[in-house]
Motif scaffolding. Sequence first.
Motif, PDB file in Angstrom:
ATOM      1  N   THR A   1      17.852 -44.676  41.807  1.00  0.00           N
ATOM      2  CA  THR A   1      18.975 -45.609  41.878  1.00  0.00           C
ATOM      3  C   THR A   1      20.009 -45.086  42.870  1.00  0.00           C
ATOM      4  N   GLY A   2      20.654 -46.012  43.585  1.00  0.00           N
ATOM      5  CA  GLY A   2      21.663 -45.612  44.561  1.00  0.00           C
ATOM      6  C   GLY A   2      21.087 -44.693  45.627  1.00  0.00           C
ATOM      7  N   TRP A   3      21.834 -43.628  45.939  1.00  0.00           N
ATOM      8  CA  TRP A   3      21.393 -42.703  46.984  1.00  0.00           C
ATOM      9  C   TRP A   3      20.158 -41.906  46.571  1.00  0.00           C
ATOM     10  N   ARG A   4      19.875 -41.857  45.270  1.00  0.00           N
ATOM     11  CA  ARG A   4      18.709 -41.091  44.812  1.00  0.00           C
ATOM     12  C   ARG A   4      17.395 -41.760  45.216  1.00  0.00           C
ATOM     13  N   ARG A   5      17.461 -43.003  45.650  1.00  0.00           N
ATOM     14  CA  ARG A   5      16.242 -43.660  46.125  1.00  0.00           C
ATOM     15  C   ARG A   5      15.607 -42.872  47.256  1.00  0.00           C
ATOM     16  N   LEU A   6      16.422 -42.301  48.142  1.00  0.00           N
ATOM     17  CA  LEU A   6      15.896 -41.544  49.276  1.00  0.00           C
ATOM     18  C   LEU A   6      15.216 -40.253  48.830  1.00  0.00           C
ATOM     19  N   LEU A   7      15.655 -39.694  47.699  1.00  0.00           N
ATOM     20  CA  LEU A   7      15.066 -38.453  47.205  1.00  0.00           C
ATOM     21  C   LEU A   7      13.887 -38.700  46.279  1.00  0.00           C
ATOM     22  N   ASP A   8      14.030 -39.658  45.390  1.00  0.00           N
ATOM     23  CA  ASP A   8      13.023 -39.865  44.351  1.00  0.00           C
ATOM     24  C   ASP A   8      11.840 -40.714  44.793  1.00  0.00           C
ATOM     25  N   TRP A   9      12.138 -41.814  45.490  1.00  0.00           N
ATOM     26  CA  TRP A   9      11.054 -42.746  45.818  1.00  0.00           C
ATOM     27  C   TRP A   9      11.396 -43.606  47.022  1.00  0.00           C
ATOM     28  N   PRO A  10      11.450 -43.020  48.216  1.00  0.00           N
ATOM     29  CA  PRO A  10      11.640 -43.842  49.416  1.00  0.00           C
ATOM     30  C   PRO A  10      10.356 -44.631  49.676  1.00  0.00           C
ATOM     31  N   ASP A  11      10.454 -45.934  49.762  1.00  0.00           N
ATOM     32  CA  ASP A  11       9.241 -46.753  49.840  1.00  0.00           C
ATOM     33  C   ASP A  11       9.590 -48.134  50.364  1.00  0.00           C
ATOM     34  N   TRP A  12       8.556 -48.878  50.778  1.00  0.00           N
ATOM     35  CA  TRP A  12       8.752 -50.285  51.126  1.00  0.00           C
ATOM     36  C   TRP A  12       9.231 -51.056  49.906  1.00  0.00           C
ATOM     37  N   ILE A  13       8.763 -50.657  48.732  1.00  0.00           N
ATOM     38  CA  ILE A  13       9.043 -51.369  47.490  1.00  0.00           C
ATOM     39  C   ILE A  13      10.425 -50.985  46.976  1.00  0.00           C
ATOM     40  N   HIS A  14      11.232 -51.991  46.656  1.00  0.00           N
ATOM     41  CA  HIS A  14      12.548 -51.715  46.087  1.00  0.00           C
ATOM     42  C   HIS A  14      12.371 -51.310  44.623  1.00  0.00           C
ATOM     43  N   PRO A  15      12.968 -50.203  44.190  1.00  0.00           N
ATOM     44  CA  PRO A  15      12.779 -49.743  42.802  1.00  0.00           C
ATOM     45  C   PRO A  15      13.124 -50.788  41.750  1.00  0.00           C
ATOM     46  N   ASP A  16      14.228 -51.519  41.933  1.00  0.00           N
ATOM     47  CA  ASP A  16      14.601 -52.534  40.946  1.00  0.00           C
ATOM     48  C   ASP A  16      13.615 -53.694  40.935  1.00  0.00           C
ATOM     49  N   ALA A  17      13.071 -54.020  42.103  1.00  0.00           N
ATOM     50  CA  ALA A  17      12.056 -55.071  42.180  1.00  0.00           C
ATOM     51  C   ALA A  17      10.790 -54.633  41.456  1.00  0.00           C
ATOM     52  N   TRP A  18      10.453 -53.372  41.595  1.00  0.00           N
ATOM     53  CA  TRP A  18       9.287 -52.828  40.905  1.00  0.00           C
ATOM     54  C   TRP A  18       9.489 -52.881  39.392  1.00  0.00           C
ATOM     55  N   ARG A  19      10.663 -52.492  38.944  1.00  0.00           N
ATOM     56  CA  ARG A  19      10.946 -52.503  37.510  1.00  0.00           C
ATOM     57  C   ARG A  19      10.749 -53.901  36.918  1.00  0.00           C
ATOM     58  N   HIS A  20      11.145 -54.911  37.667  1.00  0.00           N
ATOM     59  CA  HIS A  20      11.010 -56.275  37.144  1.00  0.00           C
ATOM     60  C   HIS A  20       9.575 -56.785  37.252  1.00  0.00           C
ATOM     61  N   GLU A  21       9.017 -56.761  38.446  1.00  0.00           N
ATOM     62  CA  GLU A  21       7.696 -57.374  38.648  1.00  0.00           C
ATOM     63  C   GLU A  21       6.601 -56.631  37.899  1.00  0.00           C
ATOM     64  N   HIS A  22       6.612 -55.315  38.001  1.00  0.00           N
ATOM     65  CA  HIS A  22       5.531 -54.544  37.371  1.00  0.00           C
ATOM     66  C   HIS A  22       5.780 -54.310  35.885  1.00  0.00           C
ATOM     67  N   ASN A  23       6.926 -53.700  35.569  1.00  0.00           N
ATOM     68  CA  ASN A  23       7.180 -53.313  34.180  1.00  0.00           C
ATOM     69  C   ASN A  23       7.309 -54.516  33.253  1.00  0.00           C
ATOM     70  N   ALA A  24       8.005 -55.557  33.705  1.00  0.00           N
ATOM     71  CA  ALA A  24       8.244 -56.714  32.840  1.00  0.00           C
ATOM     72  C   ALA A  24       7.147 -57.773  32.953  1.00  0.00           C
ATOM     73  N   LEU A  25       6.906 -58.272  34.173  1.00  0.00           N
ATOM     74  CA  LEU A  25       5.981 -59.396  34.340  1.00  0.00           C
ATOM     75  C   LEU A  25       4.519 -58.988  34.187  1.00  0.00           C
ATOM     76  N   HIS A  26       4.100 -57.969  34.914  1.00  0.00           N
ATOM     77  CA  HIS A  26       2.692 -57.574  34.857  1.00  0.00           C
ATOM     78  C   HIS A  26       2.317 -57.051  33.477  1.00  0.00           C
ATOM     79  N   HIS A  27       3.129 -56.149  32.931  1.00  0.00           N
ATOM     80  CA  HIS A  27       2.791 -55.593  31.623  1.00  0.00           C
ATOM     81  C   HIS A  27       2.988 -56.605  30.500  1.00  0.00           C
ATOM     82  N   GLY A  28       3.908 -57.507  30.667  1.00  0.00           N
ATOM     83  CA  GLY A  28       4.129 -58.503  29.627  1.00  0.00           C
ATOM     84  C   GLY A  28       3.087 -59.612  29.618  1.00  0.00           C
TER      85      GLY A  28
END
Length: 389
Positions: A115-142
């Motif tokens: 989250t925030g500036w930690r995105r560059l340290l934890d998971w720099p990627d094409w995929i936005h972390p918040d978008a991943w949380r919604h599409e994968h964690n909520a929609l795909h798993h649900g």
Amino acid sequence: MSTAVASRAENPPLTALASLDAEAFARDLQTLRTETEASVGPEDLAHGRKIERWGRACSLLGYATAWLAPNPLSAVLISLGNTARWTMMAHHVTHRGYDPVPGVPARLTNRHFATGWRRLLDWPDWIHPDAWRHEHNALHHGRTGETADPDLVEETTGFLRRSSMPLLVKYAIVAFFACTWKLTYYAPNTFLEWRRAERKRAGGPDEGETPPLITAFNPLNAEGRAFWATCLLPYAALRFVLLPALFAPLGAWAVFCVFANSVLAEVLTNLHSFAIIAPNHAGEDLYRFPDRARNRAEFCVRQVIGSVNYTTGSDSVDFVHGWLNYQIEHHLWPNLSMRQYQRLQPQVKAICEKHGVPYVQENVVRRVKKLVDIMVGKSSMRTLDARSS
């Protein structure tokens, strides 16, 4: 068989489960889950940190040698580091797999990771972390395996399955997407699903279907501009401009080599992640569902018969598989640590055998073959709805 879409007549609904006591099956699973919760402790955190170090070591060694010459070894190491940050760290941390571990640092909790500036340290990627949380964690798993699952391969590749183009051309299209799918599928799909949900949460109308993926790449509309600003440009600037530029003191050749190895690593990351992610819920021996499960017990059955495991057992084997070789256990209980999946897998398999629930586990290479057959229309998944179970 012709290249047309394979008939579902060859894969009838699973009537054998009609006599299954789903409630008893779910109770056995719940007992196992309760025992697991009591065993969560410092070992889970230590194991997660070890896997994180492995991934960072791959990245460090990759870039430490990338400036010498364009070479596959550096690219493979960089690629493994990229994959580790996504499929092992981001995947499990954003599912809250480490939240209940005593003493877990904030950076390894869902609330703070990437989250925030930690995105560059934890998971720099094409995929936005918040978008991943919604599409994968909520929609795909649900909605795993349901027609409404945004990652149901048989639906997302429907245009290819129904096409009358030569089979060889279909294979070429699959190869292209396998080499680029994080950029051409996952990043825009997660982003558009997330943005649509955000608008609805803000009081907007239900927009129905998600816009076509091409919408995200069009800078002439608001969605496209936001996608470029938050996903495409930040990652491209970091990976292909800033990191190579850091080697400028070593000369132009070093900068070019790092750039070339970064590009090759990106292709390898796509191929690797495609091979270990896309087959998780695809194959003529797995099931899809046109409707919602009626209750928790039925939901548990569906997570097993709609998912597949690969070879499992050791940290090294699991690391190469991106820890996606425990897909059955992960879909039963998404919010567990990587270590717990290793411990649970043999017990879950035994419970499935006890109750007669099909538990599919197969070499990842064979699963990729079954995935591609689904994508090009040579085979189709089996169907199961609430009325046939």
